[in-house]
Design a protein around this motif. Structure first.
Motif, PDB file in Angstrom:
ATOM      1  N   ASP A  12      52.453  19.908 -50.070  1.00 28.59           N
ATOM      2  CA  ASP A  12      53.181  19.489 -48.878  1.00 28.59           C
ATOM      3  C   ASP A  12      54.400  18.621 -49.204  1.00 28.59           C
ATOM      4  O   ASP A  12      55.534  19.046 -49.034  1.00 28.59           O
ATOM      5  CB  ASP A  12      52.211  18.746 -47.957  1.00 28.59           C
ATOM      6  N   SER A  27      58.396  15.945 -39.169  1.00 28.17           N
ATOM      7  CA  SER A  27      57.618  15.478 -40.308  1.00 28.17           C
ATOM      8  C   SER A  27      58.547  14.674 -41.188  1.00 28.17           C
ATOM      9  O   SER A  27      59.694  15.065 -41.417  1.00 28.17           O
ATOM     10  CB  SER A  27      57.043  16.670 -41.082  1.00 28.17           C
ATOM     11  N   SER A  50      56.683  21.957 -35.583  1.00 31.82           N
ATOM     12  CA  SER A  50      55.966  20.904 -36.322  1.00 31.82           C
ATOM     13  C   SER A  50      55.995  19.565 -35.605  1.00 31.82           C
ATOM     14  O   SER A  50      55.213  18.670 -35.912  1.00 31.82           O
ATOM     15  CB  SER A  50      56.571  20.729 -37.711  1.00 31.82           C
ATOM     16  N   HIS A  51      56.935  19.392 -34.674  1.00 32.47           N
ATOM     17  CA  HIS A  51      57.161  18.135 -33.943  1.00 32.47           C
ATOM     18  C   HIS A  51      57.670  17.019 -34.846  1.00 32.47           C
ATOM     19  O   HIS A  51      57.577  15.845 -34.512  1.00 32.47           O
ATOM     20  CB  HIS A  51      55.894  17.698 -33.196  1.00 32.47           C
ATOM     21  N   ARG A  69      54.827  27.694 -40.044  1.00 36.24           N
ATOM     22  CA  ARG A  69      53.926  26.950 -39.165  1.00 36.24           C
ATOM     23  C   ARG A  69      53.790  27.678 -37.829  1.00 36.24           C
ATOM     24  O   ARG A  69      54.692  28.385 -37.398  1.00 36.24           O
ATOM     25  CB  ARG A  69      54.451  25.537 -38.928  1.00 36.24           C
ATOM     26  N   GLN A  86      46.892  23.859 -37.017  1.00 37.25           N
ATOM     27  CA  GLN A  86      47.143  22.679 -37.834  1.00 37.25           C
ATOM     28  C   GLN A  86      46.450  22.899 -39.169  1.00 37.25           C
ATOM     29  O   GLN A  86      45.257  22.657 -39.312  1.00 37.25           O
ATOM     30  CB  GLN A  86      46.629  21.401 -37.151  1.00 37.25           C
ATOM     31  N   ASN A  87      47.216  23.419 -40.114  1.00 37.50           N
ATOM     32  CA  ASN A  87      46.680  23.724 -41.432  1.00 37.50           C
ATOM     33  C   ASN A  87      45.426  24.591 -41.291  1.00 37.50           C
ATOM     34  O   ASN A  87      45.483  25.643 -40.677  1.00 37.50           O
ATOM     35  CB  ASN A  87      46.471  22.436 -42.216  1.00 37.50           C
ATOM     36  N   ARG A 141      62.113  19.447 -44.753  1.00 34.15           N
ATOM     37  CA  ARG A 141      60.680  19.176 -44.901  1.00 34.15           C
ATOM     38  C   ARG A 141      59.985  20.241 -45.730  1.00 34.15           C
ATOM     39  O   ARG A 141      60.518  20.633 -46.743  1.00 34.15           O
ATOM     40  CB  ARG A 141      60.037  18.979 -43.534  1.00 34.15           C
ATOM     41  N   THR A 142      58.847  20.760 -45.288  1.00 37.14           N
ATOM     42  CA  THR A 142      58.017  21.534 -46.212  1.00 37.14           C
ATOM     43  C   THR A 142      58.760  22.714 -46.827  1.00 37.14           C
ATOM     44  O   THR A 142      58.545  23.041 -47.997  1.00 37.14           O
ATOM     45  CB  THR A 142      56.741  22.035 -45.521  1.00 37.14           C
ATOM     46  N   CYS A 166      49.489  14.826 -35.961  1.00 37.44           N
ATOM     47  CA  CYS A 166      50.742  14.952 -36.702  1.00 37.44           C
ATOM     48  C   CYS A 166      51.541  13.660 -36.571  1.00 37.44           C
ATOM     49  O   CYS A 166      51.112  12.702 -35.920  1.00 37.44           O
ATOM     50  CB  CYS A 166      51.538  16.168 -36.247  1.00 37.44           C
ATOM     51  N   ASN A 217      61.214  22.951 -39.118  1.00 36.65           N
ATOM     52  CA  ASN A 217      61.104  23.627 -37.829  1.00 36.65           C
ATOM     53  C   ASN A 217      60.458  22.670 -36.826  1.00 36.65           C
ATOM     54  O   ASN A 217      59.330  22.871 -36.375  1.00 36.65           O
ATOM     55  CB  ASN A 217      60.268  24.901 -37.980  1.00 36.65           C
TER      56      ASN A 217
END
Length: 733
Positions: A138, A180, A177-178, A604, A609-610, A298-299, A13, A173
């Motif tokens: 995304d 993005s 997600s750390h 997430r 991871q996806n 983000r997403t 990521c 989040n």
């Protein structure tokens, strides 16, 4: 036994946390956080540590595989595989033209610089235009917003977390997600530091996410973000809280934006957002009056019916309040390795320079909506997609209507996959070619690594020799070009490289490779040594001497708007025609369907991871199951019990999964994780069950987000009902 400790960094990521690899006799023994990495400082998430499972997975593909007529695969040599692929591809191009060839690349390509460049060069050299990516599920709406605002799709402004007083987060989040669109290896510390210094973190989300639980949470109805942001801007303009001096200096069109927001007072948008007018007005005032504030999304912000508009309005919130290009606000990136600058100058970072053959949707950075792949394969005529390369991707699980795509793949004349596993997509491929992991290649961060509040650079050598017969993906495309008699740098916008390449060749650099290209760009970039002309600049030798990375500046630069913005006069465009038209379309309400009373959103998970890490025993241990989250009141209305098997139905499809009843989601909302529902060559992932949530979504061109062609994955109308488990067929039947 030879045991070595080797410094590297994670490429799962955008945090890019530092890692130490323990290698025993050429095999990976373990991974641990690097305490000497200046940014991550001994921190790494469970996925990074568990990558040992992926590296050593017995289900990993380590030899080229060729499909037999019965659907099974035989191992073949690289020479045989590449010879057959080159020959078949040559015949397809001769018969149908290069426009019949395409590629899809998944999220991992964004974390290695080489594959995306060389595969793009290969497709361009063939004359292909069918290019697709995970970006249309995304981030492409973010890129389009940047193109309209700044004239540069490559500019993704990011929050200055270490210096802000007010962080407004929408649809993000980061504790899971750390981060993005911003590089924050220690994001938990960054967020807590804001509140420790007296600031605020406000999370707007339909779900009380892990981040929302830790800070202030404003619940909002799914896919209502555009109305909420327009109302906040309405309050700021109406109450003279806008920084008009900054707007005159930095922007054009702000008065048109102001006029646009007049129709969206909070009292009128409450019916859409579910947010009380007094709460929204107070939030807007507090944001505008903070010493330094920044809006970030983000997403969750990108995947609704108006994702590009939402991204535009998020940036506008920071800009209108005078928080653009200043400490604690929203910052522009100055690339350490200016690959995107080259992309801008060579005309590759484009928007709407062409339209898709099916649906007439605009290209975004030379890619089209991945949701259209099935129709592009099945629709006859000039430009029909007949050959497809899939690199580090699994679109059967990640695009809407995977079952349709799965059937369409069988109509291709050639399907080639470069991957670590046999997955749900490439199980239909003619060839599966074994790719290297990130531990088996050289890398230097670029792209989102530039979205960092601390300017930092790190390079890593491969810490392992490739297992089995795995090869770097870029080498595969390079070799295919050689076998087909193609020069990757011969035509089109790439011709302008030829003089540079000749100069480098005369000075002993030899044949151009991705590594040589990126090292040259680093040295001539804003922090480079200019081949010895700048004493303190970076170069490959300095990076090798500092394997844990180098901090180039404690804070990202400010005052660089005129440099970053590519529009006339270096000013931001706050009211482009595309955005004005999109606001007009907000009135085109989709009628409510009483048969589908709930709204589905994605979510997430910290140990997913996806679609590609469900085969890790470390990540899948414990109570790991696919679950749809629903509010207790909705569960009671539907007659659902905790842990029951349920059917979720939309207008486009249905899935069955397990239900979790929780008040972390608001009434009327169902949250369902993505990336599950495996039936590939990964045994643990297959046994773990779950369902592919994207089977609930539409791949019809008319249902995609209009400005960026994004798949609409949030705010999809559904119903949920119990399944009679006793009536289900036994797994063995």
């Amino acid at each position: 036994m030879a045991v070595e400790q080797r410094v590297t960094y994670c490429r799962i990521c955008e945090a890019l946390c530092g890692l130490i690899a323990t290698v025993e006799d050429g095999r990976l023994h373990s991974l641990r956080p690097d305490p000497d990495n200046p940014l991550s400082r001994g921190r790494a998430c469970p996925k990074g540590i568990a990558f040992t499972d992926i590296q050593n997975d017995p289900d990993r593909v380590l030899s080229p595989l060729r499909r037999r007529p019965d659907g099974t695969f035989d191992e073949v040599s690289w020479d045989e595989a590449l010879g057959d692929i080159a020959g078949r591809l040559t015949r397809i191009v001769a018969t149908h033209g290069g426009g019949a060839v395409g590629q899809y690349f998944g999220n991992p390509i964004a974390f290695g610089y080489a594959t995306g460049i060389w595969s793009g060069l290969f497709l361009t050299r063939l004359g292909g235009h069918h290019q697709y990516s995970s970006g249309s599920q995304d981030i492409n709406s973010r890129f389009v917003a940047s193109k309209l605002l700044y004239g540069a799709a490559s500019q993704v402004p990011f929050p200055d977390l270490p210096r802000t007083d007010f962080l407004f987060m929408l649809g993000a989040n980061p504790l899971v997600s750390h981060g993005s669109g911003v590089r924050t290896p220690r994001v938990k510390d960054d967020l807590s530091a804001i509140t420790r210094r007296g600031g605020r973190v406000v999370v707007v989300d339909p779900r009380r996410t892990e981040t929302a639980r830790a800070y202030e949470h404003v619940p909002v109805r799914p896919d209502s973000d555009a109305w909420l942001l327009l109302s906040m801007l309405h309050v700021i303009f109406e109450e003279d809280l806008a920084d008009t001096a900054a707007l005159d200096r930095q922007t054009t069109g702000w008065r048109a934006l102001r006029d646009l927001t007049r129709a969206f007072p909070p009292e009128q948008t409450q019916v859409r957002t579910g947010v009380a007018p007094d709460i929204l007005r107070t939030l807007a005032r507090d944001f505008a009056s903070a010493p330094a504030a920044v809006a970030y999304g983000r997403t969750g912000a990108c995947l609704g019916r108006h994702g590009t508009l939402v991204c535009h309005l998020l940036d506008a919130l920071s800009i209108v309040t005078g928080n653009l290009d200043r400490a604690g606000g929203m910052l522009f990136a100055r690339a350490v390795v200016p690959l995107e600058d080259v992309g801008e100058k060579t005309g590759k970072m484009t928007y709407d320079t062409a339209r898709s053959r099916v649906g007439g949707l605009p290209e975004v950075i030379s890619t089209y909506p991945a949701a259209l792949i099935a129709e592009e394969i099945l629709t006859p005529g000039e430009g029909q997609l007949r050959a497809l390369f899939v690199t580090a991707g699994n679109p059967v699980l990640t695009v809407p209507n995977g079952p349709m795509l799965e059937k369409a793949l069988g109509e291709l004349d050639l399907l080639v996959s470069l991957d670590l596993y046999v997955n749900e997509t490439n199980s239909h491929a003619d060839f599966i070619l074994p790719a290297t992991t990130f531990l088996e290649r050289y890398d230097v961060p670029y792209s989102f690594a530039n979205c960092s509040p601390t300017v930092f650079v790190q390079a890593t050598e491969a810490v392992l020799a490739p297992y089995g017969q795995a090869r770097n993906e870029w080498e595969v495309f390079d070799e295919l070009a050689r076998r087909m008699g193609l020069s990757l740098f011969a035509t089109g916008p790439l011709e302008r490289f030829n003089g540079v390449l000749s100069w480098l060749d005369r000075r002993g650099f030899g044949r151009m490779t991705p590594r040589r290209l990126v090292e040259v760009l680093m040295r001539i970039g804003p922090y480079g040594d200019r081949f010895g002309l700048r004493r303190n600049g970076i170069n490959p030798r300095k990076l090798r001497a500092n394997p844990h990375g180098i901090v180039l500046s404690e804070h990202a630069p400010t005052g660089i708007r005129a440099e970053a913005v590519k529009l006339p006069d270096g000013k931001v465009s706050l009211a482009p025609a595309e955005i004005l038209a999109e606001v007009e379309r907000l009135g085109e309400r989709h009628p409510d369907n009483p048969e589908l009373p709930l709204m589905a959103i994605g979510m997430r998970e910290v140990r997913s991871q996806n679609s590609w890490m469900h085969n890790s025993p470390t990540l899948m241990k414990g109570d790991r199951r696919h679950r749809a989250r629903i509010h207790p009141s909705d569960a009671a209305a539907a007659g659902l019990a905790e842990g029951a098997t349920v059917r979720v139905t939309s207008e486009y499809g249905a899935i069955e999964t397990e239900v979790r009843i929780t008040d972390e989601v608001a009434p009327g909302t169902v949250a369902i994780p993505h990336g599950w529902g495996h039936k590939g060559g990964w045994q643990l992932a297959n046994r773990s069950g779950g369902a592919n949530v994207n089977e609930l979504m539409s791949n019809d061109a008319a249902d995609l987000e209009r400005l960026a062609g994004m798949s609409v994955l949030n705010g999809v109308a559904v119903r949920i009902e119990p399944v009679d488990v006793a009536a289900l067929p036994h797994p063995g039947t």
